[in-house]
Design an enzyme around this catalytic site. Structure first.
Site, PDB file in Angstrom:
ATOM      1  N   PRO A   2     -27.515  27.726  -6.858  1.00  0.00           N
ATOM      2  CA  PRO A   2     -28.058  28.802  -6.022  1.00  0.00           C
ATOM      3  C   PRO A   2     -27.130  29.098  -4.846  1.00  0.00           C
ATOM      4  O   PRO A   2     -26.525  28.206  -4.275  1.00  0.00           O
ATOM      5  CB  PRO A   2     -29.378  28.237  -5.522  1.00  0.00           C
ATOM      6  CG  PRO A   2     -29.720  27.136  -6.447  1.00  0.00           C
ATOM      7  CD  PRO A   2     -28.414  26.587  -6.942  1.00  0.00           C
ATOM      8  N   GLU A   3     -27.051  30.362  -4.509  1.00  0.00           N
ATOM      9  CA  GLU A   3     -26.279  30.776  -3.348  1.00  0.00           C
ATOM     10  C   GLU A   3     -27.186  30.704  -2.107  1.00  0.00           C
ATOM     11  O   GLU A   3     -28.403  30.602  -2.220  1.00  0.00           O
ATOM     12  CB  GLU A   3     -25.790  32.214  -3.541  1.00  0.00           C
ATOM     13  CG  GLU A   3     -25.059  32.463  -4.843  1.00  0.00           C
ATOM     14  CD  GLU A   3     -23.567  32.202  -4.738  1.00  0.00           C
ATOM     15  OE1 GLU A   3     -23.043  32.163  -3.621  1.00  0.00           O
ATOM     16  OE2 GLU A   3     -22.926  32.047  -5.790  1.00  0.00           O
ATOM     17  N   LYS A  51     -27.430  25.697   2.107  1.00  0.00           N
ATOM     18  CA  LYS A  51     -28.155  25.627   0.840  1.00  0.00           C
ATOM     19  C   LYS A  51     -29.204  24.516   0.845  1.00  0.00           C
ATOM     20  O   LYS A  51     -29.700  24.125  -0.203  1.00  0.00           O
ATOM     21  CB  LYS A  51     -27.151  25.450  -0.300  1.00  0.00           C
ATOM     22  CG  LYS A  51     -26.231  26.669  -0.400  1.00  0.00           C
ATOM     23  CD  LYS A  51     -25.620  26.782  -1.750  1.00  0.00           C
ATOM     24  CE  LYS A  51     -24.151  26.560  -1.703  1.00  0.00           C
ATOM     25  NZ  LYS A  51     -23.575  26.537  -3.052  1.00  0.00           N
ATOM     26  N   ARG A 250     -14.797  24.356 -10.806  1.00  0.00           N
ATOM     27  CA  ARG A 250     -15.824  25.403 -10.911  1.00  0.00           C
ATOM     28  C   ARG A 250     -15.189  26.624 -11.560  1.00  0.00           C
ATOM     29  O   ARG A 250     -14.021  26.946 -11.318  1.00  0.00           O
ATOM     30  CB  ARG A 250     -16.350  25.776  -9.517  1.00  0.00           C
ATOM     31  CG  ARG A 250     -16.947  24.613  -8.726  1.00  0.00           C
ATOM     32  CD  ARG A 250     -18.203  24.042  -9.373  1.00  0.00           C
ATOM     33  NE  ARG A 250     -19.220  25.072  -9.586  1.00  0.00           N
ATOM     34  CZ  ARG A 250     -20.044  25.503  -8.639  1.00  0.00           C
ATOM     35  NH1 ARG A 250     -19.982  25.026  -7.428  1.00  0.00           N
ATOM     36  NH2 ARG A 250     -20.927  26.441  -8.919  1.00  0.00           N
TER      37      ARG A 250
END
Ligand SMILES: [Zn+2]
Length: 267
Positions: A2-3, A51, A250
Site C-alpha cells: 500500500p502507498e 505507511k 522491487r
C-alpha cells in the site's frame, strides 16, 4: 505494498468509525497480544504516519499496525458478514457498539506506550501527508546519499514517508529521469518532492493512485504495470526491471524514450 495515500484513507475511516467510542470487543490474534484486553477503554485517535497506523487507546497505549504487502483493515456493522479473507487471516478485531474493525494479514501488530510512539515511527522522514511535512528536509534526505539510485531513495521511508512502488515509477516518469539516476543528479529535486506531495494529496480520499488525471481503466498510470505496452505519452514500449539491493528488489517501470539517465541493459 500500500502507498501512503491508501494508509491515510484507511486511518481516516478507522478514525471516523472508532475515535471517541469505547471498545466493547477486542481480539488481538498475535501471540504476544493474545491476553491483551482493551475493552472498556476509549479509542482516542487513529493516525497515519507514513505507511504506519497508530490507534491511540485511552490509558496511554498505542496499537501500532503496518499493512506491509497485503494487509488491510475493514469496517463492518455488528452482525454483518466479514469479507476481507478467510478467518485464519484475521489478526485484530476492535469493536464498539456501532462498528467492528477487522484487521487482515497484518504482519506488524503491537502495543506500545503512546509516549514511546517514536520507537516505531521515529525513524521516518517527513510524512508527505502528515502535519509535520517539511519539503526542505525531505529534499535534503533524498539526495543525502548522492550516488544512490533515485528509485531506491524514493522508497526509503527514512527520506520521505509515504511513497511506495507505484509512485516511485510514476514520479521518475513525470520528472523525465530513470529510476537509476543518481539522487544528486536529479534536476530540481524540490520539484520532484513537491510533485510527490501533490499526487498523494490528490489521491488520498480515493483509491487507485491516479497519476495521469485519467480515471479510465488502463489509463490511470503512465508506466506502472504497463510492461511492453505503449508509453501513454510517446508510444514506445514501457520497460520493466528489478531494482534494489539483493533480496530487496522491487519491480520498476520506465519509458526508455521519455526518461533520461542510466538503465539496465535490455535482455
Ligand atoms: Zn514515453
Amino acid at each position: 505494498m500500500p502507498e501512503g495515500d491508501t494508509v491515510w484513507l484507511t486511518a481516516r475511516r478507522l478514525s471516523d468509525a472508532l475515535a471517541g467510542h469505547t471498545l466493547t470487543r477486542c481480539d488481538l490474534r498475535v501471540p504476544q497480544l493474545a491476553t491483551t484486553d482493551l475493552t472498556g477503554r476509549r479509542v482516542e485517535a487513529v493516525l497515519p504516519r507514513g505507511k504506519h497506523i497508530l490507534a491511540r487507546i485511552e490509558g496511554g497505549a498505542t496499537l501500532h499496525s503496518h499493512l506491509m504487502m497485503d494487509g488491510s483493515w475493514h469496517l463492518y456493522a455488528p452482525g454483518e458478514r466479514w469479507r476481507g479473507g478467510p478467518p485464519h487471516q484475521v489478526r485484530a478485531v476492535l469493536g464498539t457498539v456501532e462498528r467492528v474493525a477487522v484487521g487482515y494479514r497484518l504482519p506488524v501488530l503491537e502495543l506500545v506506550p503512546t509516549a514511546e510512539e517514536d520507537s516505531v515511527v521515529g525513524h521516518l522522514g517527513p510524512d508527505l501527508l502528515g502535519p509535520d511535512w517539511d519539503p526542505v528536509e525531505a529534499v535534503r534526505r533524498l539526495i543525502a546519499e548522492p550516488g544512490r539510485p533515485l528509485g531506491e531513495a524514493l522508497l526509503d521511508q527514512r527520506n520521505l514517508a509515504g511513497l511506495g512502488n507505484v509512485y516511485k515509477s510514476e514520479l521518475c516518469f513525470l520528472r523525465g529521469v530513470t529510476p537509476w539516476t543518481p539522487a544528486a543528479e536529479v534536476p530540481a529535486p524540490e520539484r520532484l518532492v513537491a510533485l510527490a506531495k501533490r499526487l498523494l494529496e490528490a489521491n488520498k480520499a480515493r483509491p487507485g493512485h491516479i497519476t495521469t488525471g485519467d480515471t479510465r481503466r488502463g489509463r490511470t498510470h503512465w508506466v506502472y504495470g504497463r510492461a511492453d505496452r505503449p508509453c501513454l505519452r510517446c508510444g514506445t514500449g514501457v520497460r520493466v526491471a528489478q531494482q534494489g539491493p539483493a533480496g530487496q528488489e522491487r519491480v520498476t517501470y520506465w519509458c526508455p524514450r521519455c526518461q533520461r539517465g542510466p538503465a539496465p541493459p535490455t535482455v
